[in-house]
Design a protein around this motif. Structure first.
Motif, PDB file in Angstrom:
ATOM      1  N   GLN A   1       0.832  -1.181   0.000  1.00 22.48           N
ATOM      2  CA  GLN A   1       0.000   0.000   0.000  1.00 22.48           C
ATOM      3  C   GLN A   1       0.881   1.251   0.000  1.00 22.48           C
ATOM      4  O   GLN A   1       1.761   1.402   0.829  1.00 22.48           O
ATOM      5  N   VAL A   2       0.630   2.132  -0.942  1.00 25.69           N
ATOM      6  CA  VAL A   2       1.421   3.354  -1.073  1.00 25.69           C
ATOM      7  C   VAL A   2       0.799   4.458  -0.229  1.00 25.69           C
ATOM      8  O   VAL A   2      -0.411   4.669  -0.257  1.00 25.69           O
ATOM      9  N   GLN A   3       1.631   5.155   0.520  1.00 26.02           N
ATOM     10  CA  GLN A   3       1.191   6.327   1.267  1.00 26.02           C
ATOM     11  C   GLN A   3       1.830   7.574   0.660  1.00 26.02           C
ATOM     12  O   GLN A   3       3.024   7.556   0.320  1.00 26.02           O
ATOM     13  N   LEU A   4       1.037   8.625   0.556  1.00 26.47           N
ATOM     14  CA  LEU A   4       1.506   9.892  -0.001  1.00 26.47           C
ATOM     15  C   LEU A   4       1.306  10.989   1.035  1.00 26.47           C
ATOM     16  O   LEU A   4       0.216  11.106   1.612  1.00 26.47           O
ATOM     17  N   VAL A   5       2.342  11.785   1.246  1.00 29.36           N
ATOM     18  CA  VAL A   5       2.266  12.869   2.220  1.00 29.36           C
ATOM     19  C   VAL A   5       2.751  14.154   1.564  1.00 29.36           C
ATOM     20  O   VAL A   5       3.910  14.247   1.147  1.00 29.36           O
ATOM     21  N   GLU A   6       1.862  15.147   1.493  1.00 27.85           N
ATOM     22  CA  GLU A   6       2.212  16.430   0.895  1.00 27.85           C
ATOM     23  C   GLU A   6       2.745  17.395   1.955  1.00 27.85           C
ATOM     24  O   GLU A   6       2.409  17.288   3.139  1.00 27.85           O
ATOM     25  N   SER A   7       3.540  18.335   1.488  1.00 22.96           N
ATOM     26  CA  SER A   7       4.036  19.403   2.353  1.00 22.96           C
ATOM     27  C   SER A   7       4.324  20.618   1.488  1.00 22.96           C
ATOM     28  O   SER A   7       4.392  20.519   0.256  1.00 22.96           O
ATOM     29  N   GLY A   8       4.497  21.778   2.140  1.00 21.63           N
ATOM     30  CA  GLY A   8       4.911  22.969   1.422  1.00 21.63           C
ATOM     31  C   GLY A   8       3.831  24.003   1.178  1.00 21.63           C
ATOM     32  O   GLY A   8       4.116  25.071   0.639  1.00 21.63           O
ATOM     33  N   GLY A   9       2.605  23.712   1.557  1.00 25.13           N
ATOM     34  CA  GLY A   9       1.549  24.688   1.359  1.00 25.13           C
ATOM     35  C   GLY A   9       1.706  25.862   2.308  1.00 25.13           C
ATOM     36  O   GLY A   9       2.548  25.860   3.211  1.00 25.13           O
ATOM     37  N   GLY A  10       0.885  26.880   2.107  1.00 20.61           N
ATOM     38  CA  GLY A  10       0.939  28.039   2.983  1.00 20.61           C
ATOM     39  C   GLY A  10       0.243  29.234   2.383  1.00 20.61           C
ATOM     40  O   GLY A  10      -0.508  29.115   1.403  1.00 20.61           O
ATOM     41  N   LEU A  11       0.519  30.386   2.974  1.00 18.58           N
ATOM     42  CA  LEU A  11      -0.067  31.652   2.530  1.00 18.58           C
ATOM     43  C   LEU A  11       0.991  32.458   1.790  1.00 18.58           C
ATOM     44  O   LEU A  11       2.114  32.613   2.283  1.00 18.58           O
ATOM     45  N   VAL A  12       0.635  32.951   0.612  1.00 11.69           N
ATOM     46  CA  VAL A  12       1.572  33.726  -0.194  1.00 11.69           C
ATOM     47  C   VAL A  12       0.808  34.839  -0.892  1.00 11.69           C
ATOM     48  O   VAL A  12      -0.382  34.695  -1.178  1.00 11.69           O
ATOM     49  N   GLN A  13       1.495  35.931  -1.165  1.00  9.97           N
ATOM     50  CA  GLN A  13       0.870  37.033  -1.896  1.00  9.97           C
ATOM     51  C   GLN A  13       0.815  36.716  -3.385  1.00  9.97           C
ATOM     52  O   GLN A  13       1.649  35.952  -3.911  1.00  9.97           O
ATOM     53  N   ALA A  14      -0.136  37.314  -4.051  1.00  6.32           N
ATOM     54  CA  ALA A  14      -0.236  37.151  -5.496  1.00  6.32           C
ATOM     55  C   ALA A  14       1.080  37.564  -6.157  1.00  6.32           C
ATOM     56  O   ALA A  14       1.691  38.553  -5.770  1.00  6.32           O
ATOM     57  N   GLY A  15       1.500  36.762  -7.122  1.00  8.26           N
ATOM     58  CA  GLY A  15       2.770  36.994  -7.791  1.00  8.26           C
ATOM     59  C   GLY A  15       3.930  36.237  -7.171  1.00  8.26           C
ATOM     60  O   GLY A  15       5.017  36.171  -7.764  1.00  8.26           O
ATOM     61  N   GLY A  16       3.710  35.673  -5.999  1.00  6.69           N
ATOM     62  CA  GLY A  16       4.757  34.937  -5.308  1.00  6.69           C
ATOM     63  C   GLY A  16       4.859  33.494  -5.755  1.00  6.69           C
ATOM     64  O   GLY A  16       4.188  33.065  -6.708  1.00  6.69           O
ATOM     65  N   SER A  17       5.691  32.733  -5.047  1.00  4.23           N
ATOM     66  CA  SER A  17       5.969  31.341  -5.397  1.00  4.23           C
ATOM     67  C   SER A  17       5.857  30.436  -4.182  1.00  4.23           C
ATOM     68  O   SER A  17       6.068  30.874  -3.041  1.00  4.23           O
ATOM     69  N   CYS A  22       5.697  15.990  -2.357  1.00  8.76           N
ATOM     70  CA  CYS A  22       4.908  14.805  -2.021  1.00  8.76           C
ATOM     71  C   CYS A  22       5.889  13.651  -1.843  1.00  8.76           C
ATOM     72  O   CYS A  22       6.625  13.300  -2.766  1.00  8.76           O
ATOM     73  N   ALA A  23       5.882  13.085  -0.652  1.00 11.07           N
ATOM     74  CA  ALA A  23       6.758  11.956  -0.351  1.00 11.07           C
ATOM     75  C   ALA A  23       5.941  10.674  -0.396  1.00 11.07           C
ATOM     76  O   ALA A  23       4.894  10.572   0.247  1.00 11.07           O
ATOM     77  N   ALA A  24       6.429   9.703  -1.143  1.00  9.72           N
ATOM     78  CA  ALA A  24       5.749   8.422  -1.285  1.00  9.72           C
ATOM     79  C   ALA A  24       6.488   7.345  -0.507  1.00  9.72           C
ATOM     80  O   ALA A  24       7.715   7.317  -0.469  1.00  9.72           O
ATOM     81  N   SER A  25       5.718   6.457   0.111  1.00 13.65           N
ATOM     82  CA  SER A  25       6.322   5.359   0.859  1.00 13.65           C
ATOM     83  C   SER A  25       5.380   4.164   0.849  1.00 13.65           C
ATOM     84  O   SER A  25       4.209   4.282   0.484  1.00 13.65           O
ATOM     85  N   GLY A  26       5.935   3.010   1.240  1.00 17.18           N
ATOM     86  CA  GLY A  26       5.105   1.834   1.461  1.00 17.18           C
ATOM     87  C   GLY A  26       4.849   0.968   0.261  1.00 17.18           C
ATOM     88  O   GLY A  26       4.105  -0.001   0.344  1.00 17.18           O
ATOM     89  N   GLY A  27       5.441   1.267  -0.871  1.00 19.71           N
ATOM     90  CA  GLY A  27       5.199   0.442  -2.045  1.00 19.71           C
ATOM     91  C   GLY A  27       6.094   0.847  -3.185  1.00 19.71           C
ATOM     92  O   GLY A  27       6.996   1.660  -3.018  1.00 19.71           O
ATOM     93  N   ALA A  28       5.801   0.308  -4.347  1.00 20.49           N
ATOM     94  CA  ALA A  28       6.619   0.584  -5.525  1.00 20.49           C
ATOM     95  C   ALA A  28       6.193   1.885  -6.166  1.00 20.49           C
ATOM     96  O   ALA A  28       5.696   1.917  -7.290  1.00 20.49           O
ATOM     97  N   SER A  29       6.399   2.976  -5.462  1.00 22.83           N
ATOM     98  CA  SER A  29       5.932   4.270  -5.969  1.00 22.83           C
ATOM     99  C   SER A  29       6.693   4.702  -7.203  1.00 22.83           C
ATOM    100  O   SER A  29       6.195   5.499  -8.005  1.00 22.83           O
ATOM    101  N   THR A  30       7.896   4.192  -7.379  1.00 19.52           N
ATOM    102  CA  THR A  30       8.659   4.572  -8.554  1.00 19.52           C
ATOM    103  C   THR A  30       8.062   3.966  -9.814  1.00 19.52           C
ATOM    104  O   THR A  30       8.439   4.363 -10.916  1.00 19.52           O
ATOM    105  N   ASN A  31       7.125   3.042  -9.687  1.00 26.68           N
ATOM    106  CA  ASN A  31       6.445   2.452 -10.831  1.00 26.68           C
ATOM    107  C   ASN A  31       5.072   3.065 -11.070  1.00 26.68           C
ATOM    108  O   ASN A  31       4.261   2.489 -11.800  1.00 26.68           O
ATOM    109  N   LEU A  32       4.820   4.189 -10.454  1.00 19.92           N
ATOM    110  CA  LEU A  32       3.530   4.849 -10.554  1.00 19.92           C
ATOM    111  C   LEU A  32       3.667   6.213 -11.212  1.00 19.92           C
ATOM    112  O   LEU A  32       4.620   6.945 -10.936  1.00 19.92           O
TER     113      LEU A  32
END
Length: 123
Positions: A1-17, A22-32
């Motif tokens: 079973q593959v688990q996916l965990v996102e990070s990096g979201g937040g609040l930013v002003q328009a025009g910003g970056s 997304c970190a994958a674990s628990g399976g053959a995620s490199t085949n997905l």
């Protein structure tokens, strides 16, 4: 079973970056194939970007083309979304998703999902 965990979201002003990861674990995620979707209270879950298993090809929704870049590092089992020139309409919860073979714009085709990360762009 593959688990996916996102990070990096937040609040930013328009025009910003922001850069989402997304970190994958628990399976053959490199085949997905991997993709990013987003959903706001006003919209259904929509495709943002997809990347092939090898990372050699990618595809973007018209609304983000030229501003967002998807990439993956199979050695680290991660996929990233670099978001530049953000707009208020990019505000949403962003989800990482994975499926066998190749990416697809239809979210119902995906087998694995992360919990989502909030991106808020202030105007």
């Amino acid at each position: 079973q593959v688990q996916l965990v996102e990070s990096g979201g937040g609040l930013v002003q328009a025009g910003g970056s922001l850069r989402l990861s997304c970190a994958a674990s628990g399976g053959a995620s490199t085949n997905l194939a991997m993709a990013w979707f987003r959903q706001s209270p006003e919209t259904e879950r929509e495709f943002v970007a997809g990347i092939s298993i090898s990372g050699g090809s990618s595809y973007y929704a018209d609304s983000v083309k030229g501003r967002f870049t998807i990439s993956r590092d199979n050695a680290k089992n991660t996929v990233s979304l670099q978001m530049n020139t953000l707009k208020s309409e990019d505000t949403a919860v962003y989800y990482c998703a994975a499926k066998r073979f190749t990416w697809h714009i239809d979210p119902t085709r995906y087998d694995y999902w992360g919990q989502g990360t909030q991106v808020t762009v202030s105007s």
